[in-house]
Design a protein around this motif. Structure first.
Motif, PDB file in Angstrom:
ATOM      1  N   ALA A 116     -49.302   2.893 -30.704  1.00  0.00           N
ATOM      2  CA  ALA A 116     -48.533   3.025 -31.943  1.00  0.00           C
ATOM      3  C   ALA A 116     -48.325   1.669 -32.609  1.00  0.00           C
ATOM      4  CB  ALA A 116     -47.181   3.681 -31.662  1.00  0.00           C
ATOM      5  N   ILE A 120     -48.464  -0.923 -37.194  1.00  0.00           N
ATOM      6  CA  ILE A 120     -47.319  -1.667 -37.723  1.00  0.00           C
ATOM      7  C   ILE A 120     -47.503  -1.912 -39.216  1.00  0.00           C
ATOM      8  CG2 ILE A 120     -46.741  -2.780 -35.532  1.00  0.00           C
ATOM      9  CD1 ILE A 120     -48.230  -5.249 -36.484  1.00  0.00           C
ATOM     10  N   ASN A 124     -41.542  -3.798 -40.672  1.00  0.00           N
ATOM     11  CA  ASN A 124     -41.184  -3.409 -39.309  1.00  0.00           C
ATOM     12  C   ASN A 124     -40.718  -4.639 -38.523  1.00  0.00           C
ATOM     13  OD1 ASN A 124     -43.937  -1.047 -39.012  1.00  0.00           O
ATOM     14  ND2 ASN A 124     -41.883  -0.728 -39.776  1.00  0.00           N
ATOM     15  N   TYR A 141     -40.238  -2.088 -30.598  1.00  0.00           N
ATOM     16  CA  TYR A 141     -40.871  -1.909 -31.907  1.00  0.00           C
ATOM     17  C   TYR A 141     -39.957  -1.050 -32.764  1.00  0.00           C
ATOM     18  CZ  TYR A 141     -44.116   0.314 -35.250  1.00  0.00           C
ATOM     19  OH  TYR A 141     -44.707   0.822 -36.382  1.00  0.00           O
ATOM     20  N   GLN A 142     -39.321  -1.662 -33.772  1.00  0.00           N
ATOM     21  CA  GLN A 142     -38.384  -0.964 -34.645  1.00  0.00           C
ATOM     22  C   GLN A 142     -39.169  -0.336 -35.791  1.00  0.00           C
ATOM     23  OE1 GLN A 142     -34.974  -1.268 -33.810  1.00  0.00           O
ATOM     24  NE2 GLN A 142     -34.505   0.379 -35.251  1.00  0.00           N
ATOM     25  N   ARG A 143     -39.400   0.970 -35.694  1.00  0.00           N
ATOM     26  CA  ARG A 143     -40.200   1.655 -36.718  1.00  0.00           C
ATOM     27  C   ARG A 143     -39.452   1.755 -38.038  1.00  0.00           C
ATOM     28  NH1 ARG A 143     -42.878   6.711 -33.334  1.00  0.00           N
ATOM     29  NH2 ARG A 143     -44.196   5.444 -31.977  1.00  0.00           N
ATOM     30  N   ASP A 144     -38.175   2.105 -37.963  1.00  0.00           N
ATOM     31  CA  ASP A 144     -37.307   2.156 -39.140  1.00  0.00           C
ATOM     32  C   ASP A 144     -35.876   1.998 -38.658  1.00  0.00           C
ATOM     33  OD1 ASP A 144     -36.485   4.746 -38.210  1.00  0.00           O
ATOM     34  OD2 ASP A 144     -38.214   5.627 -39.203  1.00  0.00           O
ATOM     35  N   ARG A 147     -35.459   4.855 -35.787  1.00  0.00           N
ATOM     36  CA  ARG A 147     -36.384   5.096 -34.681  1.00  0.00           C
ATOM     37  C   ARG A 147     -36.981   3.788 -34.168  1.00  0.00           C
ATOM     38  NH1 ARG A 147     -41.013   7.959 -36.098  1.00  0.00           N
ATOM     39  NH2 ARG A 147     -40.892   6.862 -38.084  1.00  0.00           N
ATOM     40  N   SER A 148     -37.070   3.678 -32.843  1.00  0.00           N
ATOM     41  CA  SER A 148     -37.702   2.510 -32.232  1.00  0.00           C
ATOM     42  C   SER A 148     -38.396   2.938 -30.940  1.00  0.00           C
ATOM     43  CB  SER A 148     -36.680   1.406 -31.954  1.00  0.00           C
ATOM     44  OG  SER A 148     -35.659   1.862 -31.089  1.00  0.00           O
ATOM     45  N   GLU A 162     -38.794   6.337 -26.201  1.00  0.00           N
ATOM     46  CA  GLU A 162     -38.463   6.542 -27.606  1.00  0.00           C
ATOM     47  C   GLU A 162     -36.947   6.465 -27.775  1.00  0.00           C
ATOM     48  OE1 GLU A 162     -40.072   7.075 -30.401  1.00  0.00           O
ATOM     49  OE2 GLU A 162     -42.151   7.534 -29.852  1.00  0.00           O
TER      50      GLU A 162
END
Length: 449
Positions: A116, A120, A124, A141-144, A147-148, A162
């Motif tokens: 995933a 990126i 992000n 990994y901070q998706r938004d 969510r991370s 997750e």
């Protein structure tokens, strides 16, 4: 007398042996409490003599060894957070954190979820946690905002997890009167363009928002606002809405059915959707309406115009107006690139002058309502880019702008009790806001007068 003395001696010896056994048994069943203070510790008057008769007390060292040593705190890690910029790659970010491509390969190889990271996007955030000797121990990994994805080093590999935060939800209400356009009215009421588009989508089967909107039309919306740490991060779905167009009022409420699917219905449970979209493309204007006696602009002869032409920029996505199966996809004379979709036994739709077809769309392909099937063009006998759209009922062509569209499925009778219990509080909340707004407006009018 000698015999008597011997008997007394034997009896005394037996009594002392019995007392020693009782003392031993008492010590086993009553373990020594280690947490008593001096003032709390006491001896039973019967037990005390027994403890003095050969009773072994635990050594102080043995008591101390029973108390476990406190665990050492885990070593501190060096944490650094980087915001992904345009042009950044995973390799660049790892090197920026003091790691190598080998570290990157190790993470991706041991944790399949790390793929995933290849998606990126600028904005992000990625947090690296390194041990004192520079080894990667954790990556987040901070998706938004909500969510991370966290990777943690364990014995010989990385575990993925997750993480998702739940925002605080508040109910908001907006009301507006249209003066020039729907979007300007929405902006004046403090609505985002996306929220206005959602509102138009709910009532789009009953109202043509390009042709039917009039000055003085009104709407009110009840929707969710989402907050995180006291800061608004976006809007949730519209819960209920009311739209008055040309004096006719339409109402819609959101319902989540037993399977988890959400749709909009009237307060009585009739679907707001139709089995077909009224217009299958976002267009700028109707360049040529349905007209059985139209003069063809290229052939200059009277030829029935059996559909409606929607002018739109070349490449604009064209959507399937309803669920069905592609009956034809290819070149069709003056129609140019054409798609024909069969919807059950009764209905058929035609999309012509397309610039091209979406990948995978061919004869026999099943399509869903709203799915992109092609793109606006000017192939065939066309003077400019537009979509030519035809609508057939039992083989007879109908005007797609005025034809009565069949209704989508309503709430089944088996779910009506569930539907009413879910939507009635929402409708009551919308009506309360409307009453409060009207009373506030009336109060302001009285103060002005």
């Amino acid at each position: 007398m000698a015999a008597s003395s011997l008997f007394v001696g034997l009896a005394l010896l037996l009594a002392l042996s019995s007392t020693g056994e009782e003392a031993k048994s008492e010590r086993q069943s009553q373990p020594l409490a280690l947490n008593l203070t001096k003032s709390e510790a006491s001896f039973d008057t019967e037990t005390a003599p027994l403890l003095r008769v050969g009773a072994e007390q635990p050594e102080p060292q043995a008591v101390e060894s029973a108390v476990s040593e406190p665990a050492e705190p885990p070593p501190e890690m060096n944490r650094t957070t980087y915001t992904v910029k345009s042009g950044d790659s995973l390799s660049v970010l790892f090197k920026r954190a003091g790691l190598t491509d080998r570290d990157l390969y190790e993470l991706i190889d041991q944790a399949p979820e790390a793929r995933a990271l290849r998606r990126i996007m600028p904005g992000n955030e990625i947090t690296f946690a390194l041990s004192q000797d520079g080894q990667l121990e954790e990556l987040i990994y901070q998706r938004d905002r909500l969510r991370s994805l966290r990777f943690t080093r364990t014995e010989g590999s990385f575990d993925a997890e997750e993480l998702e935060r739940t925002p605080d939800v508040q109910i908001a209400y907006r009301r507006a009167t249209i003066d020039s356009s729907l979007f300007l009215a929405g902006q004046a009421a403090g609505m985002t363009d996306n929220l206005t588009m959602e509102l138009a989508g709910i009532f789009g089967w009953d109202i043509d928002f390009i042709l039917d909107i009039r000055r003085g039309d009104t709407f009110s919306v009840l929707f969710e606002e989402h907050f995180l740490d006291g800061e608004k991060i976006g809007n949730g779905p519209i819960l209920a809405a009311q739209f008055t167009n040309r004096g006719k009022t339409f109402e819609a409420v959101r319902y989540v059915d037993a399977s988890g699917d959400s749709n909009y219905y009237t307060p009585e449970g009739r679907s707001m959707r139709r089995a077909f979209l009224r217009t299958p493309v976002e267009f700028t204007r109707i360049s040529s309406p349905f007209n059985p006696n139209r003069r063809h602009p290229v052939l200059n002869t009277i030829r029935a115009h059996k559909g409606t032409d929607y002018a739109a920029p070349r490449g604009t996505p064209v959507q399937a107006s309803g669920d069905g199966r592609v009956k034809f996809a290819g070149r069709k004379g003056g129609y140019g690139n054409t798609i024909i979709v069969q919807h059950g036994q009764t209905y058929q739709t035609l999309y012509a002058h397309l610039n091209g077809f979406r990948r995978g769309v061919r004869s026999g392909t099943r399509v869903k309502q709203g799915q992109t099937i092609g793109y606006v063009g000017s192939t065939g006998l066309a003077t400019g880019p537009h979509l030519h759209y035809e609508f057939y009922v039992n083989g007879a062509v109908r005007n797609p702008v005025t034809v009565e569209l069949p209704q989508a499925e309503s709430v089944p009778s088996s779910e009506m009790a569930r539907f009413e219990s879910q939507v009635q509080p929402i409708i009551a909340e919308l009506e309360k806001y409307q009453r409060d707004t009207q009373l506030a407006g009336l109060s302001n009018d009285l103060q002005v007068n």
